[in-house]
Design an enzyme around this catalytic site. Structure first.
Site, PDB file in Angstrom:
ATOM      1  N   ASN A 158      22.803  -3.731 -12.976  1.00 10.41           N
ATOM      2  CA  ASN A 158      23.390  -3.496 -14.112  1.00 10.41           C
ATOM      3  C   ASN A 158      24.858  -2.861 -13.545  1.00 10.41           C
ATOM      4  OD1 ASN A 158      22.279  -1.364 -12.960  1.00 10.41           O
ATOM      5  ND2 ASN A 158      21.305  -0.332 -15.034  1.00 10.41           N
ATOM      6  N   TYR A 159      24.504  -2.078 -12.782  1.00 10.53           N
ATOM      7  CA  TYR A 159      26.404  -2.082 -12.772  1.00 10.53           C
ATOM      8  C   TYR A 159      26.996  -2.491 -10.718  1.00 10.53           C
ATOM      9  CZ  TYR A 159      26.801   1.709 -16.278  1.00 10.53           C
ATOM     10  OH  TYR A 159      26.734   2.255 -17.618  1.00 10.53           O
ATOM     11  N   ASP A 219      13.626  -5.696   3.747  1.00  9.75           N
ATOM     12  CA  ASP A 219      12.484  -4.506   4.792  1.00  9.75           C
ATOM     13  C   ASP A 219      12.903  -4.853   6.317  1.00  9.75           C
ATOM     14  OD1 ASP A 219      10.675  -4.693   2.913  1.00  9.75           O
ATOM     15  OD2 ASP A 219       9.609  -5.629   3.348  1.00  9.75           O
ATOM     16  N   GLU A 254      17.266   6.403  -6.498  1.00 11.03           N
ATOM     17  CA  GLU A 254      17.787   6.628  -7.998  1.00 11.03           C
ATOM     18  C   GLU A 254      16.568   5.416  -9.265  1.00 11.03           C
ATOM     19  OE1 GLU A 254      18.640   8.971  -9.401  1.00 11.03           O
ATOM     20  OE2 GLU A 254      20.409  10.003  -7.556  1.00 11.03           O
ATOM     21  N   CYS A 288      19.030   2.693 -16.432  1.00 16.74           N
ATOM     22  CA  CYS A 288      17.967   3.681 -16.395  1.00 16.74           C
ATOM     23  C   CYS A 288      18.319   4.711 -16.932  1.00 16.74           C
ATOM     24  CB  CYS A 288      18.252   4.228 -14.381  1.00 16.74           C
ATOM     25  SG  CYS A 288      19.569   5.140 -14.287  1.00 16.74           S
ATOM     26  N   THR A 289      19.570   4.478 -17.402  1.00 18.99           N
ATOM     27  CA  THR A 289      19.405   6.608 -18.550  1.00 18.99           C
ATOM     28  C   THR A 289      19.588   6.156 -19.959  1.00 18.99           C
ATOM     29  OG1 THR A 289      21.940   6.080 -17.507  1.00 18.99           O
ATOM     30  CG2 THR A 289      20.622   7.608 -16.570  1.00 18.99           C
TER      31      THR A 289
HETATM   32  N1  LIG Z   1      18.112   5.270 -11.640  1.00 16.03           N
HETATM   33  C1  LIG Z   1      18.629   4.675 -11.408  1.00 16.03           C
HETATM   34  O1  LIG Z   1      19.794   5.030 -11.035  1.00 16.03           O
HETATM   35  C2  LIG Z   1      18.816   3.609 -11.592  1.00 16.03           C
HETATM   36  C3  LIG Z   1      17.722   2.932 -11.642  1.00 16.03           C
HETATM   37  N2  LIG Z   1      18.119   0.993 -11.889  1.00 16.03           N
HETATM   38  C4  LIG Z   1      16.378   0.612 -12.180  1.00 16.03           C
HETATM   39  O2  LIG Z   1      16.281  -0.672 -11.579  1.00 16.03           O
HETATM   40  C5  LIG Z   1      15.923  -1.913 -12.039  1.00 16.03           C
HETATM   41  C6  LIG Z   1      16.269  -3.100 -12.396  1.00 16.03           C
HETATM   42  O3  LIG Z   1      17.538  -2.952 -11.503  1.00 16.03           O
HETATM   43  P1  LIG Z   1      17.440  -3.833 -10.800  1.00 16.03           P
HETATM   44  O4  LIG Z   1      18.355  -5.007  -9.386  1.00 16.03           O
HETATM   45  O5  LIG Z   1      16.131  -5.676 -11.393  1.00 16.03           O
HETATM   46  O6  LIG Z   1      15.687  -3.457  -9.252  1.00 16.03           O
HETATM   47  P2  LIG Z   1      15.783  -3.500  -7.970  1.00 16.03           P
HETATM   48  O7  LIG Z   1      14.400  -3.308  -7.356  1.00 16.03           O
HETATM   49  O8  LIG Z   1      14.609  -5.606  -8.386  1.00 16.03           O
HETATM   50  O9  LIG Z   1      16.773  -4.686  -6.961  1.00 16.03           O
HETATM   51  C7  LIG Z   1      17.586  -3.161  -6.643  1.00 16.03           C
HETATM   52  C8  LIG Z   1      18.010  -3.938  -5.241  1.00 16.03           C
HETATM   53  O10 LIG Z   1      16.903  -3.717  -4.485  1.00 16.03           O
HETATM   54  C9  LIG Z   1      16.807  -4.810  -3.735  1.00 16.03           C
HETATM   55  N3  LIG Z   1      15.429  -4.754  -2.961  1.00 16.03           N
HETATM   56  C10 LIG Z   1      14.670  -6.209  -3.757  1.00 16.03           C
HETATM   57  N4  LIG Z   1      13.599  -6.213  -2.558  1.00 16.03           N
HETATM   58  C11 LIG Z   1      14.571  -5.284  -1.610  1.00 16.03           C
HETATM   59  C12 LIG Z   1      13.074  -4.702  -0.662  1.00 16.03           C
HETATM   60  N5  LIG Z   1      12.076  -5.439  -0.465  1.00 16.03           N
HETATM   61  N6  LIG Z   1      14.223  -4.047   0.347  1.00 16.03           N
HETATM   62  C13 LIG Z   1      15.115  -4.312   0.137  1.00 16.03           C
HETATM   63  N7  LIG Z   1      16.100  -3.936  -0.570  1.00 16.03           N
HETATM   64  C14 LIG Z   1      15.590  -4.496  -2.367  1.00 16.03           C
HETATM   65  C15 LIG Z   1      17.465  -6.133  -4.591  1.00 16.03           C
HETATM   66  O11 LIG Z   1      17.926  -7.190  -3.400  1.00 16.03           O
HETATM   67  P3  LIG Z   1      17.659  -8.735  -4.699  1.00 16.03           P
HETATM   68  O12 LIG Z   1      18.137  -8.446  -6.227  1.00 16.03           O
HETATM   69  O13 LIG Z   1      18.440  -9.309  -3.876  1.00 16.03           O
HETATM   70  O14 LIG Z   1      16.418  -8.542  -5.174  1.00 16.03           O
HETATM   71  C16 LIG Z   1      18.978  -5.359  -5.538  1.00 16.03           C
HETATM   72  O15 LIG Z   1      19.518  -5.279  -4.062  1.00 16.03           O
HETATM   73  C17 LIG Z   1      14.812  -0.209 -13.389  1.00 16.03           C
HETATM   74  O16 LIG Z   1      13.938  -0.338 -12.784  1.00 16.03           O
HETATM   75  C18 LIG Z   1      16.327   0.253 -13.215  1.00 16.03           C
HETATM   76  O17 LIG Z   1      15.214   1.516 -13.996  1.00 16.03           O
HETATM   77  C19 LIG Z   1      18.900   0.726 -12.285  1.00 16.03           C
HETATM   78  C20 LIG Z   1      19.939   1.400 -12.519  1.00 16.03           C
HETATM   79  C21 LIG Z   1      20.240   3.071 -12.169  1.00 16.03           C
HETATM   80  O1  LIG Z   2      22.594   2.570 -13.119  1.00 12.88           O
HETATM   81  C1  LIG Z   2      22.467   2.924 -14.419  1.00 12.88           C
HETATM   82  O2  LIG Z   2      21.812   2.760 -15.204  1.00 12.88           O
HETATM   83  C2  LIG Z   2      22.712   4.061 -14.268  1.00 12.88           C
HETATM   84  O3  LIG Z   2      23.118   5.240 -13.338  1.00 12.88           O
HETATM   85  C3  LIG Z   2      23.331   4.874 -15.577  1.00 12.88           C
HETATM   86  O4  LIG Z   2      24.477   4.643 -15.729  1.00 12.88           O
HETATM   87  P1  LIG Z   2      25.402   5.519 -17.348  1.00 12.88           P
HETATM   88  O5  LIG Z   2      24.291   6.530 -17.392  1.00 12.88           O
HETATM   89  O6  LIG Z   2      26.656   5.749 -16.822  1.00 12.88           O
HETATM   90  O7  LIG Z   2      25.240   4.458 -17.747  1.00 12.88           O
END
Ligand SMILES: NC(=O)C1=CN([C@@H]2O[C@H](COP(=O)(O)OP(=O)(O)OC[C@H]3O[C@@H](n4cnc5c(N)ncnc54)[C@H](OP(=O)(O)O)[C@@H]3O)[C@@H](O)[C@H]2O)C=CC1
Ligand SMILES: O=C(O)[C@H](O)COP(=O)(O)O
Length: 478
Positions: A158-159, A219, A254, A288-289
């Site tokens: 997402n970013y 992994d 995060e 996420c926020t």
């Molecule tokens: N708290 C925060 O700051 C944030 C949290 N999020 C959370 O992330 C989610 C959405 O993002 P999304 O990209 O879909 O998240 P994912 O957890 O699907 O993927 C995140 C990253 O992890 C990688 N990944 C997948 N499987 C593994 C593994 N087994 N070991 C190591 N890395 C792995 C992905 O690779 P690949 O793409 O190749 O599968 C990607 O690079 C939402 O739940 C959101 O809340 C998002 C942004 C900010």
């Molecule tokens: O990836 C996310 O969703 C964030 O870390 C939130 O960032 P933002 O609050 O600046 O949108």
């Protein structure tokens, strides 16, 4: 010969194609067009990336920090020079509207510069023995900050530029090398961001970019003995799994959230409605926020819901190219999931105040009233444009509902009474409470923390420098 839209990985200064001859096709979230292909790397290639980073790290750590800062400043400049190009790529690859995609690049350059500045002032400490009972002034400790080694940075879709650089910049300024694994949908943006870093003078091997499905190489990366620290942003399930793979290395996670807005009786409802709608629906809720539920007292609910409805109705819906506020979700699976949450709530008698329309991945902004704790949308993270309103009878019920969640990222509290703000904030089990503002990560030098299933450890520029270094203590006995 690589085709025009097939993107290589980077190891030891060389952009390369995988010997697997396999690539991953990336399809635009808002058209059916193929945006490009990235390499599906093999384990041997991942090994090479990690070993290359390890070899480059010591020389980099030995450089004066002001020289390391020069690379970061140059990187920020190169990113800004390419803001239009990289903004376009982010838009095409992850469907963020063009204006926000460009803002992401500018914000990233600002983070990198601020990180360089913090890095220049980031030092260890000095202690004298006599402050401990029986100790002596002649025993002194000099505490230096040392790099951890090779940092594995894994970012979400997402970013794709911002959340990657927010991990890479603090790692580099503190003398670490980096292995960067972008989200697959987001990897082209990652390639472009790394091209800018290379143009800025990245030493060979100091950052290696690996691509491939996380489910295939994840992994292997996270359990690799050559990795000294992992910084990850992504889904809670992935983060939980990752923390079981990694052994004896620091991990910062995060993860997901279910941030509530608590609208107290004395709240300024206009302010609350403005902030809630912006917080819930920016980038279609794929943050996420994002505000992911609203708690309001029963006797104020009709008024607040009316105000939310007025605002939600005005949100523009359509293509990121036209700078629409609401854009198609990242893929069909995500849109199906959000639709499932809406359907479940509607089946259980929630009221659709606005929305619940769908064209492919494009879900219209959906405002649900009379949501109850029996509905999935009260607890699960949609990562999409749906906002449930839960009517409650007391402030205590708002606090209870907040803390019952498995997540604990942020919460917004709307009140005009500063005492209530602090009293309520102290009771909420979340990393950050926003008083009279939407939940959000920035400004980026503030600590950014998720508790419970929302994360482990702290990000934010200063805190990231801390977590990517360790103390090295030299004791002098005079
Ligand atoms: N708290 C925060 O700051 C944030 C949290 N999020 C959370 O992330 C989610 C959405 O993002 P999304 O990209 O879909 O998240 P994912 O957890 O699907 O993927 C995140 C990253 O992890 C990688 N990944 C997948 N499987 C593994 C593994 N087994 N070991 C190591 N890395 C792995 C992905 O690779 P690949 O793409 O190749 O599968 C990607 O690079 C939402 O739940 C959101 O809340 C998002 C942004 C900010
Ligand atoms: O990836 C996310 O969703 C964030 O870390 C939130 O960032 P933002 O609050 O600046 O949108």
């Amino acid at each position: 010969m690589m085709s025009m839209n097939t993107y290589p990985y980077l190891i030891n200064g060389q952009w390369q194609e995988s010997t697997t001859n396999e690539t991953i096709e990336l399809v635009s979230p808002y058209t059916d067009e193929v945006v490009g292909h990235v390499q599906a790397m093999s384990r041997d290639e991942v090994d090479e990336a990690i070993h290359g980073a390890k070899s480059a790290q010591q020389e980099w750590a030995a450089l004066p920090v002001n020289k390391r800062a020069e690379l970061l400043y140059a990187w920020a400049d190169k990113l800004e020079e390419r803001v239009d190009e990289i903004g376009q790529i982010i838009m095409r690859e992850v469907g963020k509207n063009l204006s926000d995609a460009k803002k992401e690049v500018v914000r990233t350059a600002e983070i990198i510069r601020y990180t360089a500045e913090e890095g220049l002032r980031f030092t260890g400490g000095f202690m004298q023995g006599d402050s401990f009972p029986g100790g002596s002034k002649n025993k002194m400790a000099i505490i230096k900050k040392e790099a951890l080694g090779v940092v594995l940075a894994i970012s979400p879709f997402n970013y794709p530029v911002n959340l990657a650089a927010a991990k890479i910049a603090p790692a580099l300024i503190t003398g670490n090398a980096v292995v960067f694994k972008p989200a697959t949908q987001g990897a082209i943006s990652g390639v472009k961001m790394v091209e800018a870093l290379q143009d800025a003078g990245l030493p060979s091997g100091l950052l290696n970019l690996v691509t491939g499905r996380g489910s295939v190489i994840g992994d292997y990366l996270t359990s690799h003995p050559g990795i000294d620290m992992i910084t990850f942003t992504g889904g809670t399930g992935t983060g939980q799994h990752l923390s079981q793979q990694a052994s004896m290395v620091p991990v910062v996670l995060e993860l997901g959230g279910k941030d509530p807005a608590l609208v107290l009786e004395d709240a300024d409802l206009t302010l609350a409605a403005d902030q809630i709608v912006s917080g819930a629906f920016s980038y279609s809720g794929q943050r996420c926020t994002a505000i992911k539920r609203v708690f309001v007292l029963e006797h104020q609910a009709d008024e607040l819901v009316g105000m939310l409805k007025d605002r939600v109705e005005k949100l523009t819906v359509g293509s990121p190219v036209d700078n629409s506020f609401i854009v198609p979700l990242i893929d069909k699976k995500s849109a199906d999931y959000v639709q499932g949450l809406i359907d479940d709530a509607v089946n259980k008698q929630a009221t659709v105040v606005h929305g619940n329309e769908r064209d492919g991945n494009l879900l219209h902004p959906t405002l649900l009233d009379h949501v109850t704790r029996e509905m999935r949308v009260a607890w699960e993270e949609p990562f999409g444009p749906v906002l449930p309103v839960i009517r409650v009878n007391s402030l205590d019920e708002m606090i209870e509902l907040t803390n019952e969640s498995e997540f604990g990222l942020q919460a917004s509290v709307f009140t005009q009474n500063v005492n209530s703000a602090f009293t309520v904030a102290d009771k909420l089990e979340v990393g950050t409470v926003q008083v009279n503002g939407r939940t959000e990560r920035g400004p980026d030098h503030f600590p950014f923390i998720g508790v419970k299933q929302s994360g482990l450890g702290v990000q934010g520029i200063g805190r990231s420098l801390e977590t990517m270094t360790r103390d090295k203590v030299t004791v002098i006995n005079l």
